[in-house]
Design an enzyme around this catalytic site. Structure first.
Site, mmCIF file in Angstrom:
data_model
loop_
_atom_site.group_PDB
_atom_site.id
_atom_site.type_symbol
_atom_site.label_atom_id
_atom_site.label_comp_id
_atom_site.label_asym_id
_atom_site.label_seq_id
_atom_site.Cartn_x
_atom_site.Cartn_y
_atom_site.Cartn_z
ATOM 1 N N SER A 25 -21.862 4.118 -0.561
ATOM 2 C CA SER A 25 -21.908 4.096 1.053
ATOM 3 C C SER A 25 -22.646 5.302 0.995
ATOM 4 C CB SER A 25 -19.884 5.670 0.463
ATOM 5 O OG SER A 25 -20.390 6.457 -0.174
ATOM 6 N N LEU A 81 -18.663 -1.424 1.994
ATOM 7 C CA LEU A 81 -19.617 -0.305 0.733
ATOM 8 C C LEU A 81 -19.023 -0.132 -0.541
ATOM 9 C CD1 LEU A 81 -18.254 2.108 3.696
ATOM 10 C CD2 LEU A 81 -20.574 0.923 3.119
ATOM 11 N N GLY A 82 -18.815 -1.280 -1.353
ATOM 12 C CA GLY A 82 -18.689 -1.214 -3.018
ATOM 13 C C GLY A 82 -17.550 0.189 -3.148
ATOM 14 N N ARG A 83 -16.280 -0.055 -2.146
ATOM 15 C CA ARG A 83 -15.373 0.644 -2.228
ATOM 16 C C ARG A 83 -16.251 2.440 -2.489
ATOM 17 N NH1 ARG A 83 -14.226 -3.570 -4.749
ATOM 18 N NH2 ARG A 83 -12.066 -4.174 -5.475
ATOM 19 N N GLY A 84 -17.405 2.786 -1.612
ATOM 20 C CA GLY A 84 -17.426 4.132 -1.783
ATOM 21 C C GLY A 84 -19.629 3.717 -2.114
ATOM 22 N N TYR A 130 0.765 -0.962 -0.265
ATOM 23 C CA TYR A 130 0.157 0.398 0.020
ATOM 24 C C TYR A 130 0.694 1.253 0.110
ATOM 25 C CZ TYR A 130 -3.986 -2.882 1.636
ATOM 26 O OH TYR A 130 -4.251 -3.762 1.136
#
Length: 342
Positions: A230, A224-227, A74
């Protein structure tokens, strides 16, 4: 549904009330929600503010969150160095570090192959211990399966590091039932980290039953499904992938609006509802929330107080049925390297 207003504030009462649970039969005791730190080192979500990132880690710890997830790739080590700074001065026994390794990189955004060779495992670990400034990693896991190296050899190398005291527990990430069984035969696996959300439910038919049979926990990322679910997503945020492609994203956002109506009736946010749904799938599941700021963390934490009834779960299922999302969660080239699909 009866409305239950929930505060966004992170309070000392929340810290005292934070539930803890053991990851699987042999894993560490962790908070019922974990903090995913990837977004604090740029990537698909854009640049992050260093000061705010560190403040968010502090706020999470103060709220009782003990599980912190990172990867040595990362930000090319940036994330581990950031956590070193954020965790400095904290009691080492007060938090649980989950670290992924093995994902090779080159200059630019394109990921390389996975390296699961035993000698590479030990090399990656030495660098992570130094960057994080700790003497052990609580859960160490290959980020993906290296098709050129038997999983027994990769896990066997981590087992040696457990025996040497540098690693406490072994985890896996994004692999299927056969690989899970083979790895578990070498050394007890604490947990599998894999994407699991209302939009990504491929783990349900075979992987979850396998984990439960073997007594392995699940840490769910992408809750959150990559935002996307969200409740805050908007075009131009820089997130890429088939589900955000024109034609797909419009359909997927209609699912979010259906969730919003349910959330409003429940007196919570879309994000809280989505996180609570993941938690409701079993006491052996810990959602990882990739909050990069204190307000997003403060919004996520109350999800643990949402106890969804059977009727509420049925309403959510009707609004967002399994398989209703359009588009894979990764591009085709990435999907081919995973042990499970959507």
């Amino acid at each position: 549904m009866m409305k239950t207003p929930i505060s966004y504030a992170v309070t000392s009462a929340q810290a005292q009330a934070m539930r803890n649970q053991r990851l699987g039969r042999t894993g560490p005791v962790v908070s019922a929600m974990g903090l995913g730190a990837m977004g604090m080192s740029g990537g698909p979500y854009g640049e992050a503010d260093r000061g705010e990132s560190i403040a968010t880690v502090h706020a999470a710890l103060d709220a009782g969150v003990t599980l912190i997830d990172t990867g040595d790739f990362y930000g090319m080590g940036h994330n581990e160095l950031l956590l070193n700074e954020a965790l400095r001065g904290r009691d080492r026994d007060s938090y649980v570090l989950s670290v992924k390794f093995g994902q090779m990189r080159g200059p630019g955004p394109i990921a390389g192959p996975q390296d699961g060779r035993p000698e590479a495992v030990k090399n990656f670990l030495a660098y992570s211990l130094t960057r994080l400034g700790v003497d052990h990693i609580d859960i160490y896991r290959p980020a993906r399966l290296d098709p050129a190296v038997p999983i027994e050899e990769t896990v066997g190398a981590v087992k040696e590091m457990v025996e040497a005291g540098y690693v406490r527990h072994i985890g896996l990430s994004e692999v299927g039932p056969e690989t899970i069984r083979r790895a578990h035969a070498v050394h007890p696996i604490a947990d599998l980290q894999i994407e699991y959300s209302l939009l990504s439910r491929a783990v349900e038919p075979e992987i979850l039953p396998t984990l439960r049979e073997l007594g392995i926990g699940l840490t769910a990322y992408g809750v959150l499904g990559r935002g996307l679910i969200s409740g805050h997503w908007s075009a131009g945020k820089g997130v890429r992938g088939p589900r955000f492609a024109p034609g797909n994203v419009e359909h997927n956002l209609t699912l979010v609006e259906q969730l919003r109506r349910i959330a409003e009736a429940r007196g919570c946010t879309v994000a809280q509802l989505a996180i609570a749904w993941v938690s409701a799938q079993g006491p052996d599941i810990v959602p990882l929330v990739g909050a990069r700021t204190r307000p997003r963390l403060a919004e996520a934490l109350p999800a643990l107080d949402l106890s969804l009834t059977t009727d509420e779960l049925a309403v959510i299922e009707k609004a967002v049925p399994k398989g209703s999302a359009r588009g894979d969660r990764y591009p085709a080239a990435f999907m081919a390297a995973l042990g499970v699909g959507n």
